[in-house]
Enzyme design. Structure first.
Site, PDB file in Angstrom:
ATOM      1  N   CYS A  72       0.849  -1.200   0.000  1.00 38.98           N
ATOM      2  CA  CYS A  72       0.000   0.000   0.000  1.00 38.98           C
ATOM      3  C   CYS A  72       0.880   1.244   0.000  1.00 38.98           C
ATOM      4  CB  CYS A  72      -0.918   0.011   1.216  1.00 38.98           C
ATOM      5  SG  CYS A  72      -1.958   1.497   1.327  1.00 38.98           S
ATOM      6  N   CYS A  78      -1.252   6.787   6.340  1.00 41.42           N
ATOM      7  CA  CYS A  78      -2.681   6.638   6.639  1.00 41.42           C
ATOM      8  C   CYS A  78      -2.884   6.090   8.046  1.00 41.42           C
ATOM      9  CB  CYS A  78      -3.312   5.704   5.605  1.00 41.42           C
ATOM     10  SG  CYS A  78      -5.046   5.314   5.920  1.00 41.42           S
ATOM     11  N   CYS A  81      -4.766   1.347   8.564  1.00 41.81           N
ATOM     12  CA  CYS A  81      -4.100   0.066   8.848  1.00 41.81           C
ATOM     13  C   CYS A  81      -2.860   0.269   9.705  1.00 41.81           C
ATOM     14  CB  CYS A  81      -3.682  -0.612   7.547  1.00 41.81           C
ATOM     15  SG  CYS A  81      -5.041  -1.135   6.497  1.00 41.81           S
ATOM     16  N   CYS A 158      -7.918   1.896  -1.860  1.00 47.12           N
ATOM     17  CA  CYS A 158      -7.623   1.202  -0.607  1.00 47.12           C
ATOM     18  C   CYS A 158      -7.858  -0.290  -0.812  1.00 47.12           C
ATOM     19  CB  CYS A 158      -8.513   1.719   0.520  1.00 47.12           C
ATOM     20  SG  CYS A 158      -8.290   0.831   2.086  1.00 47.12           S
ATOM     21  N   GLN A 282     -22.289  -4.469  10.408  1.00 45.45           N
ATOM     22  CA  GLN A 282     -20.883  -4.841  10.475  1.00 45.45           C
ATOM     23  C   GLN A 282     -20.187  -4.588   9.138  1.00 45.45           C
ATOM     24  OE1 GLN A 282     -19.117  -5.588  13.002  1.00 45.45           O
ATOM     25  NE2 GLN A 282     -20.457  -6.414  14.582  1.00 45.45           N
ATOM     26  N   TYR A 311     -28.477  -2.745  22.029  1.00 47.72           N
ATOM     27  CA  TYR A 311     -27.656  -2.153  20.964  1.00 47.72           C
ATOM     28  C   TYR A 311     -27.838  -2.980  19.686  1.00 47.72           C
ATOM     29  CZ  TYR A 311     -25.311  -0.012  25.005  1.00 47.72           C
ATOM     30  OH  TYR A 311     -25.028   0.661  26.175  1.00 47.72           O
ATOM     31  N   GLU A 332     -32.599  -0.339  20.427  1.00 51.97           N
ATOM     32  CA  GLU A 332     -31.634   0.511  19.737  1.00 51.97           C
ATOM     33  C   GLU A 332     -32.095   1.956  19.865  1.00 51.97           C
ATOM     34  OE1 GLU A 332     -28.842   2.313  18.069  1.00 51.97           O
ATOM     35  OE2 GLU A 332     -28.588   0.127  17.991  1.00 51.97           O
ATOM     36  N   ASP A 380     -24.119  -5.761  22.393  1.00 56.58           N
ATOM     37  CA  ASP A 380     -23.076  -5.426  21.422  1.00 56.58           C
ATOM     38  C   ASP A 380     -22.856  -3.920  21.496  1.00 56.58           C
ATOM     39  OD1 ASP A 380     -21.288  -5.289  19.366  1.00 56.58           O
ATOM     40  OD2 ASP A 380     -22.676  -5.900  17.790  1.00 56.58           O
ATOM     41  N   CYS A 407     -16.172  -4.826  20.344  1.00 62.11           N
ATOM     42  CA  CYS A 407     -15.079  -4.436  19.455  1.00 62.11           C
ATOM     43  C   CYS A 407     -13.915  -3.857  20.236  1.00 62.11           C
ATOM     44  CB  CYS A 407     -15.572  -3.426  18.417  1.00 62.11           C
ATOM     45  SG  CYS A 407     -16.234  -1.902  19.137  1.00 62.11           S
TER      46      CYS A 407
END
Length: 451
Positions: A72, A78, A81, A158, A282, A311, A332, A380, A407
């Site tokens: 990349c 950036c 990543c 990308c 997702q 959530y 939600e 979540d 996450c």
């Protein structure tokens, strides 16, 4: 003592949760972005703090067996990543180590650790991207923020995104230049176009183009739609999102459809989902199937259970579980997402799921007051994790099991520790990688009520 611009030789023996390699020089930890565990490097010290330092690679003396080409042109600048220089199989093991260590160090818990689940794809997996638009030094830039800054790196190609995104961004650039459309200036809170928001339905092929603006209209809306449609026949939805607040929040609350549908559709497993611009879905569809399979396994549904899904977003997890439950109640706070969830239940012919538009803590308390006692609670939450009061409310409802999808394994470990104090033992833990090449990883926890 190390000083700025000192050159040191380091044996890199670990990767931090931000993606930097770490080695020690005379007992002092030195963090080096772009270093792989197993590297032997010469590093230049760029910042010295009281107990550790930061460095940059001057020379790789002996490469790690886990090192690979990053592939990349924007990788070093950036902020997206941070692990492209490591082979993917090892990346998964590194991330699993972060999850397990957070559970041990922050949560003080020792659940059964299941093998980590890799993403089915390590490139072209993202179905969503937001590209900030700025003028810098007289140059129109569309791309990504540089690391730890709001300086835009001009990059529309990308490797994590569908190739159609690059073509569509070219059409947006052409529109902005052709009609001299003013772009957003963050410091002065002036200008019009803030960002380009793209979504791709991987299973259906549908694409949504959403322009985020500091206003309520754009010049030559018809021409804009024509240029976008000419760029890709897969576009089914062109939307204008108004965000006039002086904020870092990406989207505003108001959307207007300029052409086509109000969103796109995609599938997870056998289920179809309608996705609007403000809905959570997702970013890795194939990875999400693995994540939800893991959550379903932890839920241990037999068809007799009432499931509370907090959530719930567009209802993905709850609807995924509905076939094995007596009833699913989703909660939600984002109204368009709740509308999508209800529509998704109808589209998929699911009649044992209902959805409430409310704050998770308020809804959980309301259901408790109504005498509804869920057998399984699925949560979540966002990266900040659960509010302590909500954890107490969930525990007070006395479900048999709590399945936590997170996450952020650090906040998940913190929350699991509070659950443990309230009588919910963390029995199992599994890392699931939905974000290859980045420093993010999902995890699923199974909490069971102590007998």
């Amino acid at each position: 003592m190390l000083k700025k611009n000192d050159i040191v030789t380091l044996s890199v023996d670990g990767i931090t949760s931000e993606g930097s390699g770490v080695g020690r020089f005379e007992g002092v930890a030195v963090f080096v972005p772009g270093a792989a565990d197993g590297d032997l490097i010469r590093a230049r010290i760029v910042k010295v703090l009281s107990s550790y330092c930061f460095g940059i690679i001057e020379e790789i003396l002996a490469p790690s067996p886990f090192r690979t080409e990053d592939g990349c042109v924007a990788y070093r600048q950036c902020g997206g990543c941070s692990l492209r220089h490591i082979v993917y199989e090892h990346e998964v093991e590194v991330k699993n180590g972060w999850v397990v260590e957070n559970m041990r160090r922050i949560g003080g818990l020792t659940p059964e650790i299941l093998p980590p689940l890799p993403s089915p794809q390590s490139s072209r997996y993202r179905n969503k991207a937001v590209y900030p638009v700025r003028m810098e030094n007289g140059e129109l830039r569309i791309g990504f923020f540089a690391k730890r800054s709001h300086r835009v790196i001009d990059c529309t190609a990308c490797a994590l995104h569908p190739p159609e995104f690059e073509t569509l961004l070219g059409a947006v650039r052409a529109y902005l230049l052709r009609f001299s459309v003013p772009v957003y200036n963050e410091e002065r809170h002036a200008g019009l176009v803030r960002s380009v928001f793209l979504r791709h339905g991987e299973a259906t092929g549908e694409i949504m183009v959403c322009l985020i603006v500091n206003g309520s209209a754009i010049p030559e809306e018809k021409a804009f739609c024509e240029m976008i449609r000419a760029a890709s026949p897969k576009v089914v939805s062109i939307i204008l999102n108004s965000n006039t607040e002086k904020t870092n929040v990406l989207t505003g609350r108001r959307c207007r459809t300029l052409w086509g549908e109000g969103g796109i559709t995609d599938r997870i497993g056998a289920l179809q989902f309608k996705i609007s611009p403000l809905s959570f879905f997702q970013v890795n569809r194939a990875g999400a199937e693995r994540l939800y399979d893991a959550a379903a396994g932890f839920a241990q549904l037999t068809g007799r259970e009432t499931v509370l899904d907090l959530y719930c977003g567009t209802g993905t997890i709850g609807l995924f579980l509905a076939a094995c439950a007596k009833e699913v109640i989703g909660v939600e706070i984002v109204a368009p997402a709740v509308e999508n969830a209800r529509e998704n239940a109808k589209i998929n012919g699911i009649q044992n799921a209902r959805f409430l538009c409310a704050d998770a803590a308020q809804a959980a308390a309301q259901l408790r007051d109504e005498g509804i006692h869920p057998d399984v609670v699925v949560v979540d939450p966002p990266r900040k994790g659960l509010d302590p009061a909500l954890i107490e409310t969930i525990a007070g409802m006395a479900p048999d099991r709590v399945v936590m999808v997170s996450c952020n394994s650090a906040t998940a470990a913190r929350d699991a520790k509070q659950f443990d104090a309230l009588g919910y033992h963390c029995e199992k833990l599994q890392a699931v990688d939905l974000f290859p090449r980045t420093a993010h990883v999902e995890c699923v926890l199974k909490l069971i009520k102590s007998r």
